[in-house]
Scaffold this active site. Structure first.
Site, PDB file in Angstrom:
ATOM      1  N   HIS A  92      -1.633  69.126  21.386  1.00 20.64           N
ATOM      2  CA  HIS A  92      -1.503  67.536  21.995  1.00 20.64           C
ATOM      3  C   HIS A  92      -1.158  66.585  20.929  1.00 20.64           C
ATOM      4  CE1 HIS A  92      -3.283  68.640  26.219  1.00 20.64           C
ATOM      5  NE2 HIS A  92      -1.984  69.218  25.783  1.00 20.64           N
ATOM      6  N   GLU A  94      -2.699  63.428  20.426  1.00 20.75           N
ATOM      7  CA  GLU A  94      -4.057  63.070  19.839  1.00 20.75           C
ATOM      8  C   GLU A  94      -4.597  64.003  19.028  1.00 20.75           C
ATOM      9  OE1 GLU A  94      -2.991  61.444  24.040  1.00 20.75           O
ATOM     10  OE2 GLU A  94      -3.073  63.264  23.129  1.00 20.75           O
ATOM     11  N   CYS A 126      -7.597  64.929  26.546  1.00 21.55           N
ATOM     12  CA  CYS A 126      -8.256  65.568  27.087  1.00 21.55           C
ATOM     13  C   CYS A 126      -9.220  66.269  26.253  1.00 21.55           C
ATOM     14  CB  CYS A 126      -7.532  66.746  27.905  1.00 21.55           C
ATOM     15  SG  CYS A 126      -6.541  67.881  26.652  1.00 21.55           S
ATOM     16  N   CYS A 133      -8.962  67.299  21.898  1.00 24.47           N
ATOM     17  CA  CYS A 133      -8.340  66.105  21.618  1.00 24.47           C
ATOM     18  C   CYS A 133      -9.487  64.842  21.533  1.00 24.47           C
ATOM     19  CB  CYS A 133      -7.161  65.455  22.480  1.00 24.47           C
ATOM     20  SG  CYS A 133      -5.867  66.464  22.640  1.00 24.47           S
TER      21      CYS A 133
END
Length: 388
Positions: A92, A94, A126, A133
């Site tokens: 992800h 992040e 999440c 993250c």
């Protein structure tokens, strides 16, 4: 610090490989440059619409996109950029941004002017095992306690009960929100949409963002997201009229005049609920949104409220021997005892004087009484002789 990333300069910004070992991948269209800065961070309006669900409500999709801003303590923009997820390595954005020895870690380590990080994501962060993250964001903030983080999202990610990781994600969001006021979590809504469109989206006609920013479906979704994040984090959101708070000084006055003439503008609180029977293209310019607290606002104390002023005086420091000397009389006796003895002597002298005066008065009175008795006896003797 040995960075994990590689950054390359372009004509309109930079492109960054978040991990130096990344290479072109057929499974990911964005590889290897998942971080872009400056004007390289702009995306077409079609991509923004499909990813963020704007101006219509969101719908399930697998792409993750995060825009970010780095600002100084005074609110000045230092850098803007975007981060996209990697479908090849299932990472992800992040997770890439807040990686230890990653891109943001290196930037803040070498630039102490960065005090605020603002994220605009299509999904909330999440903490699932493959991404972590929130854990990386939490550790990042522990290393930089002077830096604040504001996260804005267009939809919640895997927090519903049908997802196996929902409980874990909700608990992680609650833990991240516990760092308030260093961290704020809010749903994108109102004028924040306009700010994102102006800063990170290309191919938009002039005036579109101000005159037609919302639809009824988008408005309801934003309110639902604000309600849900409030229930998860137990942090009450604060709302304000974002179209006024986010208005820039150089904004075209004609565009704003057109938005103010809309029938739904400046409505009363009883009229805040949108009419679902209206055309879905009607701009809901009355939307109240969470207020972004950047740059920080310092509120002056009320002039009517009295202030307690404490003044500290530097007292003379004396040694113990000098203090004892000051407490003693010249004769070497304690002051209190000397005064008590002098007082008792004076009282005794006064008593002796009073006694002598009392004795003299008593003798004088006795002598007068004796003379009166003698006179009375003589009178009685004369009267008795006359009667005979």
């Amino acid at each position: 610090m040995e960075p994990l990333y590689e950054e390359y300069l372009t004509h309109s910004g930079t492109i960054v490989k978040p991990y130096y070992w990344l290479s072109v991948s057929l499974n990911c269209t964005n590889c290897p440059y998942h971080i872009r800065t400056g004007e390289e961070a702009r995306v077409p309006y079609t991509e923004f619409h499909q990813t963020f669900g704007f101006p219509w409500s969101t719908y399930p999709q697998t792409k993750h996109l995060t825009f970010y801003e780095l600002r100084s303590s005074s609110g000045n923009l230092i850098q803007k950029g975007l981060a996209s997820n990697c479908t090849g390595s299932h990472t992800h954005p992040e997770s890439m941004l807040f990686e230890r020895d990653g891109y943001l870690d290196s930037l803040i380590f070498h630039d102490s002017n960065i005090r605020h990080i603002i994220l605009y994501s299509n999904n909330s962060p999440c903490d699932e095992a493959n991404h972590c993250c929130i854990s990386k964001m939490y550790n990042f903030l522990m290393n930089y306690p002077e830096v604040t983080l504001s996260v804005f999202f267009s939809q919640l990610y895997h927090t519903e009960n049908q997802f196996p990781t929902s409980a874990w994600n909700r608990e992680a969001l609650r833990g991240l929100a516990s760092l308030w006021p260093q961290v704020t979590l809010s749903a994108i809504s109102g004028g924040i949409w306009q700010s994102i469109l102006e800063t990170f989206v290309s191919g938009i006609s002039e005036g579109l963002t101000a005159v037609r920013p919302f639809t009824a479906g988008r408005t309801l979704t934003d309110r639902y997201n604000a309600y849900e994040i409030n229930c998860i984090t137990e942090v009450k959101p604060y709302f304000t009229d974002a179209l006024h708070s986010w208005q820039k000084e150089n904004q075209d006055q004609k565009v704003w005049a057109a938005s103010e003439n809309q029938p739904l503008h400046n409505t009363t609180p009883a009229q805040w609920q949108p009419d679902m029977s209206q055309d879905c293209r009607t701009p809901a310019v009355f939307m109240l949104v969470p207020y972004r607290d950047l740059p920080p606002i310092h509120v002056n104390p009320s002039p009517q409220k009295p202030r307690t002023v404490v003044r500290h005086l530097n007292t003379l420091q004396l040694s113990a021997s000098k203090v004892k000397a000051l407490r003693k009389s010249p004769s070497g006796r304690p002051v209190k005892k000397e005064e008590a003895r002098k007082g008792s002597t004076r009282s005794q002298e006064a008593n002796e004087t009073n006694k002598s005066k009392w004795k003299k008065q008593t003798l004088f009175i006795k002598s007068n009484i004796c003379h009166l008795l003698e006179r009375e006896q003589k009178k009685i003797g004369i009267l008795s002789s006359w009667s005979v």
